[in-house]
Scaffold this active site. Structure first.
Site, mmCIF file in Angstrom:
data_model
loop_
_atom_site.group_PDB
_atom_site.id
_atom_site.type_symbol
_atom_site.label_atom_id
_atom_site.label_comp_id
_atom_site.label_asym_id
_atom_site.label_seq_id
_atom_site.Cartn_x
_atom_site.Cartn_y
_atom_site.Cartn_z
ATOM 1 N N GLY A 278 -17.235 5.674 73.941
ATOM 2 C CA GLY A 278 -17.373 4.435 73.185
ATOM 3 C C GLY A 278 -16.702 4.400 71.836
ATOM 4 N N CYS A 391 -1.093 -18.860 86.382
ATOM 5 C CA CYS A 391 -1.439 -20.286 86.390
ATOM 6 C C CYS A 391 -2.812 -20.495 85.782
ATOM 7 C CB CYS A 391 -1.386 -20.821 87.808
ATOM 8 S SG CYS A 391 0.284 -20.781 88.402
#
Ligand code: LLP
Length: 463
Positions: A278, A391
Site C-alpha cells: 500500500g 468510444c
C-alpha cells in the site's frame, strides 16, 4: 513525422478553466526524476532515452502504445526494499501490480518473495521457477482447485480470508497429507486516506475477518483447532497509494493487541505478522513518497514498541509492496493521433491507446503526468487532456496536464509511473489489443510480454 498547424488552444494560467492542475511548469522539456524511471533522460538531440535507448527507436521497432520498463530501476527498487528490511523481515512483491515470468526471475534473483492472488498468478510464478515456499497465496474467494494447487505446490503460506476458507484449506491440506502454513487476514478498522475502492481495512468491505466483535479471535480459535493448519501469523493490509504512516501505526497496534490476546487465551505467541502493501508512489511532482528504508524503520519500530509494551517476543515482519516496486519503473509510450483545441476549455490530445491500457484515471480519478518525448519544444505550455481512442467520453489517460502548444500528430508522448496496475488491469475494450511490455536494460530493449494480435483475439471467438 507529420506536423499539422492548428490553433494552440488555451495557454495561460489566467484563462485556465477549473481543474486539478498547478501552474504550468517553468520548462516542459525537463523530466522530473521523481516520476520517471531511473535511467530516463533527455538526450542531446532532445529525444528521451531509457536505458540508453531513444524512445523513437523503441517506437519504430516495437510500435505504440507500449509499456517500457526500466529493468535496472526495477531491480534497484526490489533490492532497496529487501535491504531496508534486512534479514529479520521478508518482502513479498505483490504480483497483482504487474506479473510476468521475467519479473518473477528478477525477484528471485534479488531475493524477494512473491504474493499471488489467483491460481494463474501462482502458475506464472511457478513456471518461472519461483520456489513455492517463497510464495504467499491470497484472495477472498479462492476456489477449491486453487487451494489444492497451492497446497500441493507447497506454498509458504496461504492467507485465510473467511471462516469458510479456514475449514476449506484445513480439509484440503489434510486430504493431501499436509499441514499448511497459514496466516489469518484481519480488518483492523482503519480508514486509510486513499480512494474508497483501494482502501481495505475499514470494516464494511469484502476482505479479511473483522477484529471488531471478536470475529478475528474466533477465527484464530478455529484455525488453532484444525490439524491441517499451522497458524503462523496475522495479516493486515490497509489499502493502497498511502503516504501517511499513521494508518500502519494503528494497524500494527491492533494486530499486536490480537497477538497478545492469543497469547493470553491459548498460550501461543504467533511468530509472524504481515502488514501488507500500500505504500504510495509519485504519479505527479506533487507526490512525496517515502523511501523503503524510512518505511522499514517506521514499521519495525512500531511493531517492536508495541510488542515490548505487550511483553511479547517481536514477531518476524513481512510486507507486500507492489506499486512501490514496479510502479515508477515503467512509462507508457503513445503516439499522438489528433490534437483538438476547444476554445476557452482545453486541448484534447488523442493517443493510440487509452482506458484499455490505463483504467486507473477512469476508475479512481488517478492523476498522472505526461511529457513530449520524441523532441523538445520551446512552444508555450497548453493545457491538455490526454484521451484514448475508445468510444467513451470517460476514456481519459491524463486529466489535466501541460504539453507544448506545437504538439502535433506523430509526436510521441509518454505517461510515467504506469508500471503498476496498468498492464495488469488492461482490457480488450473495443477489441483493443493489449500493448507489449518491453524491458530495457544495458542499451537493449526486449519484449517480456508481447503485444496481443488480432489472431489472439479471434482465437477466443469460437462461435
Ligand atoms: N497485499 C495485499 C493483500 C493487497 O491486496 C495488495 C493490493 C497489495 C499487497 C499491494 O498493494 P500495493 O503496494 O501495490 O499498493 N488497482 C488498484 C490497487 C489495488 C490494490 C489491491 N491490493 C490501483 O490501481 O490503484
Amino acid at each position: 513525422m507529420s506536423r499539422s498547424a492548428h490553433p494552440a488552444g488555451p495557454r495561460h494560467a489566467d484563462v485556465l478553466p477549473e481543474g486539478h492542475y498547478a501552474a504550468p511548469p517553468a520548462d516542459l522539456n525537463t523530466l522530473d526524476p521523481k516520476v520517471w524511471a531511473q535511467t530516463v533522460e533527455r538526450g542531446a538531440d532532445g529525444v528521451v532515452t531509457v536505458g540508453g535507448i531513444p524512445v523513437t527507436r523503441i517506437a519504430e521497432e516495437f510500435g505504440t502504445p507500449a509499456y517500457v520498463l526500466d529493468e535496472a530501476d526495477f531491480r534497484a527498487r526490489a533490492r532497496a526494499w529487501r535491504d531496508a528490511f534486512g534479514q529479520d523481515a521478508d518482502v513479498f512483491y505483490a504480483g497483482k501490480a504487474f506479473l510476468s515470468r521475467a519479473v518473477v526471475r528478477w525477484l528471485d534473483e534479488e531475493g524477494l518473495n512473491l504474493d499471488v492472488c489467483s491460481g494463474t498468478e501462482l502458475a506464472t510464478a511457478l513456471s518461472a521457477g519461483m520456489p513455492a515456499d517463497r510464495i504467499a497465496f491470497h484472495g477472498n474467494n479462492k476456489s477449491a482447485a486453487e487451494i489444492e494447487r497451492a497446497v500441493h505446490a507447497g506454498v509458504g503460506r496461504i492467507v485465510l480470508d473467511s471462516f469458510q476458507e479456514i475449514v476449506r484449506v484445513a480439509h484440503i491440506a489434510q486430504s493431501l497429507g499436509r499441514r499448511q502454513r497459514v496466516q489469518i487476514r484481519i480488518t483492523v478498522g482503519v480508514e486509510a486516506h486513499t480512494h474508497e475502492f483501494i482502501a481495505t481495512a475499514h470494516e464494511d468491505q469484502k476482505f479479511g475477518i473483522p477484529l471488531a466483535g471478536g470475529q478475528a479471535a474466533e477465527a484464530v480459535r478455529r484455525a488453532l483447532r484444525l490439524d491441517g493448519l499451522e497458524l503462523i501469523g496475522i495479516h493486515s493490509h490497509i489499502g493502497s497509494q498511502i503516504f501517511d504512516m499513521s494508518g500502519f501505526e494503528v494497524a500494527a497496534h491492533r494486530v499486536v493487541g490480537l497477538l497478545k490476546d492469543i497469547r493470553d487465551e491459548h498460550g501461543v505467541e504467533l511468530p509472524e505478522i504481515d502488514l501488507g502493501g500500500g505504500l504510495g508512489i509519485a504519479y505527479t511532482s506533487d507526490d512525496d513518497p517515502r523511501e523503503p528504508h524510512e518505511i522499514a524503520k517506521a514499521l519495525t519500530e512500531i511493531v517492536s514498541r508495541e510488542c515490548e509494551a505487550a511483553k511479547l517476543r517481536t514477531p518476524r515482519i513481512s510486507v507486500e509492496p507492489g506499486r512501490a516496486v514496479v510502479g515508477p519503473t515503467a512509462f507508457t509510450l503513445y503516439e499522438v493521433g489528433t490534437v483538438k483545441p476547444l476554445d476557452g476549455l482545453r486541448t484534447y490530445v488523442s493517443v493510440d491507446g487509452g482506458m484499455s491500457d490505463n483504467i486507473r484515471t477512469a476508475l479512481y480519478d488517478a492523476e498522472y503526468s505526461v511529457a513530449l518525448v520524441s523532441r523538445t519544444s520551446d512552444a508555450e505550455p497548453m493545457l491538455v487532456r490526454v484521451v484514448g481512442k475508445h468510444c467513451e467520453s470517460g476514456d481519459i489517460v491524463v486529466k489535466d496536464a501541460f504539453l507544448p502548444a506545437d504538439l502535433a500528430p506523430g509526436d510521441l508522448i509518454a505517461v510515467p509511473a504506469t508500471g503498476a496496475y496498468c498492464r495488469s488491469m488492461a482490457s480488450n475494450y473495443n477489441h483493443a489489443l493489449r500493448p507489449p511490455v518491453l524491458a530495457v536494460a544495458d542499451g537493449e530493449a526486449r519484449v517480456i510480454v508481447r503485444r496481443e494480435t488480432e489472431d489472439d483475439l479471434l482465437r477466443l471467438d469460437v462461435g
